[in-house]
Motif scaffolding. Structure first.
Motif, PDB file in Angstrom:
ATOM      1  N   LEU A  92       0.971  -1.251   0.010  1.00 30.94           N
ATOM      2  CA  LEU A  92      -0.145   0.084  -0.197  1.00 30.94           C
ATOM      3  C   LEU A  92       0.837   1.304   0.119  1.00 30.94           C
ATOM      4  O   LEU A  92       0.388   2.190  -0.389  1.00 30.94           O
ATOM      5  CB  LEU A  92      -0.750  -0.165   1.203  1.00 30.94           C
ATOM      6  N   TYR A 124      -5.910  -4.310  10.514  1.00 35.43           N
ATOM      7  CA  TYR A 124      -5.681  -3.222  11.737  1.00 35.43           C
ATOM      8  C   TYR A 124      -4.236  -3.223  11.874  1.00 35.43           C
ATOM      9  O   TYR A 124      -3.598  -1.946  11.836  1.00 35.43           O
ATOM     10  CB  TYR A 124      -6.349  -3.867  12.936  1.00 35.43           C
ATOM     11  N   VAL A 169      -2.643  -1.162   8.726  1.00 33.63           N
ATOM     12  CA  VAL A 169      -3.018   0.178   8.967  1.00 33.63           C
ATOM     13  C   VAL A 169      -1.833   0.707   9.678  1.00 33.63           C
ATOM     14  O   VAL A 169      -1.547   2.088   9.366  1.00 33.63           O
ATOM     15  CB  VAL A 169      -4.429   0.368   9.337  1.00 33.63           C
ATOM     16  N   ILE A 170      -1.749   0.419  10.833  1.00 34.45           N
ATOM     17  CA  ILE A 170      -0.596   0.712  11.806  1.00 34.45           C
ATOM     18  C   ILE A 170       0.697   1.015  11.067  1.00 34.45           C
ATOM     19  O   ILE A 170       1.333   1.719  11.126  1.00 34.45           O
ATOM     20  CB  ILE A 170      -0.717   0.092  13.002  1.00 34.45           C
ATOM     21  N   ALA A 218       0.880   3.744   8.434  1.00 32.37           N
ATOM     22  CA  ALA A 218       1.203   4.929   9.185  1.00 32.37           C
ATOM     23  C   ALA A 218       2.441   5.107   9.552  1.00 32.37           C
ATOM     24  O   ALA A 218       3.411   6.184   9.508  1.00 32.37           O
ATOM     25  CB  ALA A 218       0.276   5.215  10.210  1.00 32.37           C
ATOM     26  N   GLY A 219       3.153   4.115  10.231  1.00 34.63           N
ATOM     27  CA  GLY A 219       4.694   4.113  10.485  1.00 34.63           C
ATOM     28  C   GLY A 219       5.490   4.308   9.123  1.00 34.63           C
ATOM     29  O   GLY A 219       6.468   4.969   9.152  1.00 34.63           O
ATOM     30  N   VAL A 221       6.925   1.243  16.201  1.00 40.33           N
ATOM     31  CA  VAL A 221       5.490   0.619  15.717  1.00 40.33           C
ATOM     32  C   VAL A 221       5.396  -0.726  15.820  1.00 40.33           C
ATOM     33  O   VAL A 221       4.335  -1.421  16.154  1.00 40.33           O
ATOM     34  CB  VAL A 221       5.352   1.157  14.197  1.00 40.33           C
TER      35      VAL A 221
END
Lengths: 275, 288
Positions: free
Chosen positions: B89, B166, B169-170, B173-174, B208
Motif C-alpha cells: 500500500l 488493523y 494500517v498501523i 502509518a509508520g 511501531v
C-alpha cells in the motif's frame, strides 16, 4: 512490458488477492444466508446466492426476539457512547488545558489503569453487581463503562493541540467558568475527535460478549451477541437461520463503519504512531 | 478557587468509577483468591491452597500451553502479512489506497461472535469450505474441529483474519511517517534498496512493531470468545481450544469455584505481565 508496469501489476495482484481473502467470509456469509440448511451441507459448497433469505430471516425472528435484542444493543451502545463522549471530553479538556494540584500523578494513575486486564476482576465485578442488585439489568453494562481512561487520554492529546489558549483566555475575560468554557469553546472544537471515540466506543459495546454473557440473565435483556450465541447453541441444525441472524447483526455496524471509515482508520493509525 | 473545584468535579467520574468498579474488584479478587467460595454459601479461608492447586492443575497448564500455541500460530502470520500489505500500500504509485484500507480493515469491525460462526462453517469437518478446497486439489480431508492442532489453527485463523488489516494500517502509518529525505540521502551515498530497507525502514519502524507485538500479546493472552463460540465451554476435542480466560470463565461461572477462578485470574495477570516484559526486552534489545 517495462519493469515498472510489471512491478505495479504484481503489486495490484497482491493487494486485490489479499482483499478478496479479507472479504470472502463476508461474501460467503451472505451466500449461506440465502440458502437452505441442506444446501449449506452440500458438497461441493454452494457459492452463488439462493432464494431463501426471507425464509431464514423470518425463522430468526420467530426463534429469538431479534428486534428486542437489537433495540437492547442499540440502547446500551448508544447510551454508553454518549456518556463516554461527555465524561471523557470533560476530563480530557481539564487535563489538557488547566493546572491543578495533583494533576500529574492523577494522570499517571489514569494511564496505569489501562494496563490491568479486565478479566482479572471478572469474579469480583460479578459479585459487586449481585450486591448492588444489578445482575440482569442494563445498569451492569452501562454504569461501569460510561467513562474510560483511553478516551480521556485520547481527548487530552487532541485538545492540547487543537484548542487555542487565546480563545480560552478571551472566554475567561468574558466571565466564562470552566463548564461554560467546556460547553461553548471546547465542545465545538473537539467534535472531529468525537467521531472516532464515539465509533470506537459504539463498536466495542455493540460487539462485547464476555461481560454481557455473565451479567445478563433474562432473555428479554439479551444483547445481539448473546442472543446470537444462544441461536448457535440451541438450533445448530438450522444453520441457515443462524447465519441469517449473524448477517442481520453485522449489517448495522458495517454500514456505520463505511460512513466514518476514513476518519476512523487514520485516527487509529495516528494513535499508534504517536507513542 | 471556583475553577479548581470545577476541574476536580470534571475529572472525578473516572476516579469514582475506577475506585468502585476497578480498584475494589481487584482488591476483592486478591482476597477471594485466598478463600474457598461457591458464590452462595460461606466463604472459608483457604490460605495458599488455590494457588498450590493451580500450580499442579494439569488443565490450567494445558490452557496456558494452548493460549501460547494459538498466540504463536496467530501472531507470526498476522504481523508478517500486515507488513507485506503495508509495504504494497505504501508504494508511491498505488491508487485507491482508501478503498484498500477500508477493505482490509472491515473484518476488525465485525463482531467476534459473527466471525466465530462464519469460521465454524469454513472449518466444518464434513462440509466445510476448506475441506472442499483441499479435496478439489486432491488432498485428503482434515477433521479440523476434531484434531487438537486443527482447533488451534481454526481459532488462530480467526485472529489473523480479524487483526491483519488493523496491524497493516498501523504499519502503513509508520511507513508514511519515515522522512523521505532519509532515503534520498542514502541513495546519494550509494545505498541499495535492500540496504536502505534494513538500515532505515526497519529501525524506523521498530517502535511501531513493538506496539503491535505488545498489543497482540495482550490480546492473544485474553482470547475467549473465539474458542467459546467455536468449540464450547470445555474447549472442544481434547480441550485443545481451552484458553486461560475460557478456563477462568468455566471454573468461575459454570463450576462456581469463585475462589479458584480469582486465583486463575491472578495467574493470568502474572503470565501477561511477564510475557509482555520479555517481548518488550526482545524487540527493544535488538535496536541497541
Amino acid at each position: 512490458m517495462t519493469s515498472k508496469s510489471l512491478k505495479s501489476l504484481v503489486l495490484y495482484i497482491g493487494l486485490i488477492g489479499g482483499m478478496l481473502i479479507s472479504m470472502f467470509p463476508f461474501y460467503w456469509l451472505i451466500v449461506m444466508s440465502t440458502r437452505t440448511t441442506s444446501d449449506i451441507y452440500k458438497f461441493p459448497p454452494q457459492l452463488w446466492f439462493g432464494s431463501e433469505l426471507w425464509n431464514n430471516v423470518s425463522r430468526v425472528l420467530q426463534q429469538i426476539d431479534f428486534w428486542g435484542a437489537f433495540m437492547n444493543t442499540l440502547f446500551v451502545s448508544g447510551l454508553v457512547t454518549v456518556l463516554v463522549l461527555f465524561f471523557d471530553s470533560l476530563a480530557g479538556f481539564a487535563f489538557a488545558k488547566f493546572e491543578f494540584p495533583g494533576k500529574k500523578w492523577l494522570f499517571v494513575l489514569l494511564l496505569a489503569t489501562m494496563m490491568v486486564p479486565s478479566q482479572l476482576s471478572l469474579v469480583p465485578s460479578f459479585v459487586l453487581m449481585a450486591t448492588f442488585g444489578w445482575v440482569g439489568s442494563f445498569k451492569a453494562l452501562i454504569i461501569p463503562g460510561m467513562v474510560n481512561a483511553f478516551g480521556i487520554f485520547w481527548i487530552r492529546q487532541y485538545a492540547t493541540e487543537s484548542i487555542p489558549n487565546d480563545l480560552l483566555d478571551a472566554g475567561r475575560i468574558d466571565g466564562c467558568n470552566f463548564f461554560r468554557l467546556y460547553w461553548n469553546v471546547a465542545l465545538p472544537i473537539l467534535r472531529p475527535a468525537f467521531a472516532f471515540l464515539g465509533a470506537f466506543t459504539f463498536i466495542g459495546v455493540w460487539n462485547d460478549y464476555l461481560w454481557p454473557l455473565i451479567v445478563l440473565t433474562d432473555a428479554r435483556k439479551y444483547t445481539l451477541q448473546i442472543a446470537l450465541s444462544q441461536l448457535n447453541g440451541l438450533y445448530n441444525t438450522d444453520y441457515a437461520m443462524v447465519i441469517a441472524g449473524t448477517l442481520l447483526a453485522v449489517i448495522p455496524l458495517i454500514v456505520m463503519f463505511l460512513f466514518i471509515s476514513r476518519q476512523f482508520i487514520s485516527d487509529i493509525a495516528a494513535g499508534a504512531v504517536k507513542d | 478557587m471556583w475553577e479548581q473545584r470545577a476541574l476536580y468535579v470534571a475529572i472525578s467520574p473516572f476516579y469514582i468509577l475506577f475506585a468502585v468498579f476497578g480498584l475494589f474488584p481487584i482488591g476483592f479478587s486478591l482476597y477471594l483468591a485466598f478463600h474457598k467460595w461457591d458464590g452462595i454459601g460461606v466463604m472459608t479461608y483457604n490460605g495458599l491452597n488455590n494457588f498450590k492447586y493451580m500450580l499442579t492443575d494439569a488443565e490450567f497448564w494445558q490452557a496456558v500451553g494452548n493460549t501460547f500455541m494459538i498466540w504463536i500460530y496467530a501472531t507470526i502470520p498476522m504481523l508478517f502479512f500486515a507488513l507485506i500489505i503495508a509495504f504494497l500500500l505504501h508504494a508511491p504509485f498505488v491508487k485507491f489506497r482508501t478503498l484498500f484500507r477500508v477493505g482490509y480493515f472491515l473484518p476488525n469491525v465485525t463482531s467476534i461472535v459473527a466471525v466465530a460462526i462464519i469460521f465454524g462453517a469454513l472449518f466444518a469437518n464434513n462440509y466445510g469450505f476448506l475441506n472442499y478446497l483441499l479435496q478439489s486439489v486432491g488432498l485428503p480431508v482434515v477433521e479440523w474441529l476434531n484434531a487438537p492442532w486443527g482447533i488451534k489453527v481454526a481459532i488462530s485463523s480467526m485472529v489473523v483474519w480479524r487483526w491483519t488489516g488493523y496491524n497493516a494500517v498501523i504499519y502503513l502509518a509508520g511507513l508514511q511517517s519515515i522522512p523521505q529525505t532519509l532515503y534520498e540521502a542514502a541513495k546519494i551515498d550509494g545505498a541499495s534498496g535492500i540496504q536502505s530497507f534494513f538500515r532505515i525502514t526497519i529501525p524506523m519502524l521498530r517502535p511501531v512493531i513493538l506496539f503491535t507485538v505488545i498489543t497482540s500479546t495482550i490480546g492473544g493472552m485474553q482470547l475467549f470468545t473465539e474458542p467459546q463460540i467455536l468449540v464450547g465451554n470445555d474447549g472442544g476435542a481434547g480441550a485443545a481450544g481451552m484458553t486461560i480466560v475460557l478456563y477462568l470463565y468455566r471454573e468461575s461461572f459454570i463450576n462456581n469455584y469463585f475462589g479458584y477462578g480469582a486465583a486463575v485470574g491472578w495467574g493470568m495477570f502474572l503470565i501477561i505481565a511477564l510475557f509482555s516484559i520479555v517481548n518488550w526486552k526482545l524487540v527493544q534489545g535488538k535496536s541497541s
